[in-house]
Motif scaffolding. Structure first.
Motif, PDB file in Angstrom:
ATOM      1  N   ILE A 143     -61.381  -3.669 -59.675  1.00 31.31           N
ATOM      2  CA  ILE A 143     -60.508  -3.849 -58.522  1.00 31.31           C
ATOM      3  C   ILE A 143     -61.287  -3.616 -57.223  1.00 31.31           C
ATOM      4  CG2 ILE A 143     -59.639  -1.480 -58.358  1.00 31.31           C
ATOM      5  CD1 ILE A 143     -56.871  -2.758 -57.928  1.00 31.31           C
ATOM      6  N   LYS A 144     -62.336  -2.840 -57.297  1.00 32.41           N
ATOM      7  CA  LYS A 144     -63.116  -2.533 -56.101  1.00 32.41           C
ATOM      8  C   LYS A 144     -64.006  -3.695 -55.682  1.00 32.41           C
ATOM      9  CE  LYS A 144     -66.370   0.925 -54.431  1.00 32.41           C
ATOM     10  NZ  LYS A 144     -67.196   2.070 -54.796  1.00 32.41           N
ATOM     11  N   VAL A 145     -64.557  -4.416 -56.640  1.00 31.74           N
ATOM     12  CA  VAL A 145     -65.499  -5.493 -56.337  1.00 31.74           C
ATOM     13  C   VAL A 145     -64.856  -6.599 -55.491  1.00 31.74           C
ATOM     14  CG1 VAL A 145     -66.978  -7.277 -57.351  1.00 31.74           C
ATOM     15  CG2 VAL A 145     -66.979  -4.976 -58.296  1.00 31.74           C
ATOM     16  N   PRO A 146     -63.655  -7.085 -55.814  1.00 32.52           N
ATOM     17  CA  PRO A 146     -63.056  -8.120 -54.958  1.00 32.52           C
ATOM     18  C   PRO A 146     -62.832  -7.642 -53.521  1.00 32.52           C
ATOM     19  CG  PRO A 146     -61.894  -8.024 -57.047  1.00 32.52           C
ATOM     20  CD  PRO A 146     -62.845  -6.865 -57.017  1.00 32.52           C
ATOM     21  N   VAL A 147     -62.471  -6.377 -53.360  1.00 30.80           N
ATOM     22  CA  VAL A 147     -62.263  -5.831 -52.010  1.00 30.80           C
ATOM     23  C   VAL A 147     -63.588  -5.792 -51.256  1.00 30.80           C
ATOM     24  CG1 VAL A 147     -61.557  -3.780 -50.726  1.00 30.80           C
ATOM     25  CG2 VAL A 147     -60.233  -4.514 -52.707  1.00 30.80           C
ATOM     26  N   ILE A 174     -66.179  -7.721 -51.799  1.00 28.75           N
ATOM     27  CA  ILE A 174     -66.555  -9.105 -51.488  1.00 28.75           C
ATOM     28  C   ILE A 174     -65.795  -9.599 -50.261  1.00 28.75           C
ATOM     29  CG2 ILE A 174     -66.436 -11.496 -52.314  1.00 28.75           C
ATOM     30  CD1 ILE A 174     -67.054 -10.372 -55.127  1.00 28.75           C
ATOM     31  N   ALA A 175     -64.489  -9.332 -50.204  1.00 35.73           N
ATOM     32  CA  ALA A 175     -63.686  -9.738 -49.049  1.00 35.73           C
ATOM     33  C   ALA A 175     -64.187  -9.045 -47.776  1.00 35.73           C
ATOM     34  CB  ALA A 175     -62.218  -9.408 -49.293  1.00 35.73           C
ATOM     35  N   THR A 176     -64.509  -7.770 -47.883  1.00 30.50           N
ATOM     36  CA  THR A 176     -65.023  -7.027 -46.727  1.00 30.50           C
ATOM     37  C   THR A 176     -66.351  -7.603 -46.273  1.00 30.50           C
ATOM     38  OG1 THR A 176     -63.931  -5.027 -47.507  1.00 30.50           O
ATOM     39  CG2 THR A 176     -65.692  -4.737 -45.919  1.00 30.50           C
ATOM     40  N   LEU A 177     -67.204  -7.937 -47.209  1.00 25.93           N
ATOM     41  CA  LEU A 177     -68.511  -8.511 -46.881  1.00 25.93           C
ATOM     42  C   LEU A 177     -68.342  -9.855 -46.160  1.00 25.93           C
ATOM     43  CD1 LEU A 177     -71.549  -8.056 -47.171  1.00 25.93           C
ATOM     44  CD2 LEU A 177     -71.441  -9.244 -49.358  1.00 25.93           C
ATOM     45  N   VAL A 178     -67.433 -10.673 -46.644  1.00 22.15           N
ATOM     46  CA  VAL A 178     -67.193 -11.982 -46.017  1.00 22.15           C
ATOM     47  C   VAL A 178     -66.649 -11.794 -44.598  1.00 22.15           C
ATOM     48  CG1 VAL A 178     -65.742 -14.055 -46.117  1.00 22.15           C
ATOM     49  CG2 VAL A 178     -66.878 -13.224 -48.183  1.00 22.15           C
ATOM     50  N   LEU A 179     -65.690 -10.906 -44.437  1.00 26.21           N
ATOM     51  CA  LEU A 179     -65.085 -10.694 -43.113  1.00 26.21           C
ATOM     52  C   LEU A 179     -66.067 -10.063 -42.133  1.00 26.21           C
ATOM     53  CD1 LEU A 179     -61.498  -9.522 -44.123  1.00 26.21           C
ATOM     54  CD2 LEU A 179     -62.167 -11.704 -43.111  1.00 26.21           C
ATOM     55  N   THR A 180     -66.802  -9.055 -42.563  1.00 26.52           N
ATOM     56  CA  THR A 180     -67.753  -8.422 -41.635  1.00 26.52           C
ATOM     57  C   THR A 180     -68.875  -9.386 -41.266  1.00 26.52           C
ATOM     58  OG1 THR A 180     -68.916  -7.371 -43.499  1.00 26.52           O
ATOM     59  CG2 THR A 180     -67.312  -6.030 -42.308  1.00 26.52           C
ATOM     60  N   THR A 181     -69.254 -10.273 -42.174  1.00 22.27           N
ATOM     61  CA  THR A 181     -70.264 -11.286 -41.845  1.00 22.27           C
ATOM     62  C   THR A 181     -69.728 -12.245 -40.782  1.00 22.27           C
ATOM     63  OG1 THR A 181     -71.197 -11.144 -44.070  1.00 22.27           O
ATOM     64  CG2 THR A 181     -71.740 -13.108 -42.797  1.00 22.27           C
ATOM     65  N   ALA A 182     -68.470 -12.649 -40.932  1.00 21.77           N
ATOM     66  CA  ALA A 182     -67.857 -13.542 -39.938  1.00 21.77           C
ATOM     67  C   ALA A 182     -67.761 -12.859 -38.582  1.00 21.77           C
ATOM     68  CB  ALA A 182     -66.482 -13.988 -40.421  1.00 21.77           C
ATOM     69  N   VAL A 183     -67.345 -11.600 -38.574  1.00 20.66           N
ATOM     70  CA  VAL A 183     -67.239 -10.851 -37.313  1.00 20.66           C
ATOM     71  C   VAL A 183     -68.629 -10.675 -36.698  1.00 20.66           C
ATOM     72  CG1 VAL A 183     -66.634  -8.599 -36.317  1.00 20.66           C
ATOM     73  CG2 VAL A 183     -65.100  -9.693 -37.946  1.00 20.66           C
ATOM     74  N   VAL A 239     -72.990  -5.001 -42.417  1.00 18.29           N
ATOM     75  CA  VAL A 239     -73.023  -6.052 -43.436  1.00 18.29           C
ATOM     76  C   VAL A 239     -74.051  -5.701 -44.509  1.00 18.29           C
ATOM     77  CG1 VAL A 239     -73.585  -8.488 -43.852  1.00 18.29           C
ATOM     78  CG2 VAL A 239     -72.198  -7.843 -41.881  1.00 18.29           C
ATOM     79  N   SER A 240     -75.181  -5.174 -44.104  1.00 16.38           N
ATOM     80  CA  SER A 240     -76.209  -4.771 -45.063  1.00 16.38           C
ATOM     81  C   SER A 240     -75.706  -3.653 -45.973  1.00 16.38           C
ATOM     82  CB  SER A 240     -77.460  -4.322 -44.305  1.00 16.38           C
ATOM     83  OG  SER A 240     -78.422  -3.846 -45.196  1.00 16.38           O
ATOM     84  N   SER A 241     -75.002  -2.679 -45.407  1.00 16.88           N
ATOM     85  CA  SER A 241     -74.441  -1.585 -46.207  1.00 16.88           C
ATOM     86  C   SER A 241     -73.404  -2.101 -47.191  1.00 16.88           C
ATOM     87  CB  SER A 241     -73.816  -0.528 -45.307  1.00 16.88           C
ATOM     88  OG  SER A 241     -74.793   0.101 -44.523  1.00 16.88           O
ATOM     89  N   ASN A 242     -72.553  -3.020 -46.737  1.00 17.94           N
ATOM     90  CA  ASN A 242     -71.556  -3.609 -47.639  1.00 17.94           C
ATOM     91  C   ASN A 242     -72.229  -4.371 -48.778  1.00 17.94           C
ATOM     92  OD1 ASN A 242     -69.431  -2.587 -46.167  1.00 17.94           O
ATOM     93  ND2 ASN A 242     -69.103  -4.467 -44.986  1.00 17.94           N
ATOM     94  N   GLY A 243     -73.304  -5.073 -48.479  1.00 15.42           N
ATOM     95  CA  GLY A 243     -74.046  -5.788 -49.513  1.00 15.42           C
ATOM     96  C   GLY A 243     -74.662  -4.830 -50.526  1.00 15.42           C
ATOM     97  N   ALA A 244     -75.180  -3.695 -50.028  1.00 15.70           N
ATOM     98  CA  ALA A 244     -75.766  -2.694 -50.925  1.00 15.70           C
ATOM     99  C   ALA A 244     -74.700  -2.089 -51.839  1.00 15.70           C
ATOM    100  CB  ALA A 244     -76.457  -1.601 -50.121  1.00 15.70           C
ATOM    101  N   VAL A 245     -73.518  -1.834 -51.297  1.00 21.29           N
ATOM    102  CA  VAL A 245     -72.422  -1.289 -52.111  1.00 21.29           C
ATOM    103  C   VAL A 245     -72.021  -2.293 -53.185  1.00 21.29           C
ATOM    104  CG1 VAL A 245     -69.973  -0.636 -52.048  1.00 21.29           C
ATOM    105  CG2 VAL A 245     -71.546   0.274 -50.340  1.00 21.29           C
ATOM    106  N   LEU A 246     -71.933  -3.564 -52.817  1.00 24.15           N
ATOM    107  CA  LEU A 246     -71.586  -4.595 -53.793  1.00 24.15           C
ATOM    108  C   LEU A 246     -72.645  -4.682 -54.894  1.00 24.15           C
ATOM    109  CD1 LEU A 246     -69.757  -6.915 -54.707  1.00 24.15           C
ATOM    110  CD2 LEU A 246     -71.081  -8.424 -53.200  1.00 24.15           C
ATOM    111  N   ALA A 247     -73.907  -4.641 -54.503  1.00 23.70           N
ATOM    112  CA  ALA A 247     -74.981  -4.703 -55.494  1.00 23.70           C
ATOM    113  C   ALA A 247     -74.921  -3.508 -56.444  1.00 23.70           C
ATOM    114  CB  ALA A 247     -76.336  -4.754 -54.786  1.00 23.70           C
TER     115      ALA A 247
END
Length: 144
Positions: A1-5, A7-16, A48-56
């Motif tokens: 359940i955490k991974v989709p959130v 991913i969504a956060t990563l997409v939104l923060t990248t757009a911002v 965005v880099s931190s969000n990517g690291a968390v996803l990885a």
């Protein structure tokens, strides 16, 4: 359940981040607002880099147990060791009952008909005279 959130956060923060990087280049406002845009354009890539690291890390944490299980299976580490004849003999003695002054395997997997019976290791040297109730009683117990 955490991974989709994530991913969504990563997409939104990248757009911002992309928005603020573009706006910071334009310098289309007053000095204070432009400074804020520049500051956000500088700091948001770190987010965005931190969000990517968390996803990885979350993906690694999900994959590693399955990968380890697959490796164990391929190398044969997950197979139960074969039971030796000696192990079987010990198991039979541990799950036995007294008949004719000898410990023999019990068909029920218990120590006899009586729930109060002692394990064979405590009763295998007793004679029928030592048994509770005298001769003929299969359930033995130590007498004080």
């Amino acid at each position: 359940i955490k991974v989709p959130v994530i991913i969504a956060t990563l997409v939104l923060t990248t757009a911002v981040m992309d928005f603020f990087v573009e706006v910071a280049k334009e310098e289309c406002s007053d000095e204070t607002t432009n400074y804020t845009f520049e500051y956000l354009a500088e700091k948001l890539p770190e987010v965005v880099s931190s969000n990517g690291a968390v996803l990885a890390m979350d993906i690694i944490m999900l994959v590693v147990p399955y990968l380890w299980g697959w490796i164990k299976h391929c190398l044969g580490w997950d197979k139960k060791e074969e039971e030796t004849d000696e192990d079987k003999e010990i198991s039979n003695v541990e799950m036995g009952e007294i008949q004719d002054n000898k410990v023999v395997p019990s068909s029920s997997g218990s120590y006899g008909d009586d729930e109060d019976a002692l394990p064979p290791s405590r009763t295998d040297n007793l004679t029928e005279e030592h048994a509770v109730g005298g001769p003929g009683n299969r359930t033995a117990a130590l007498m004080g």
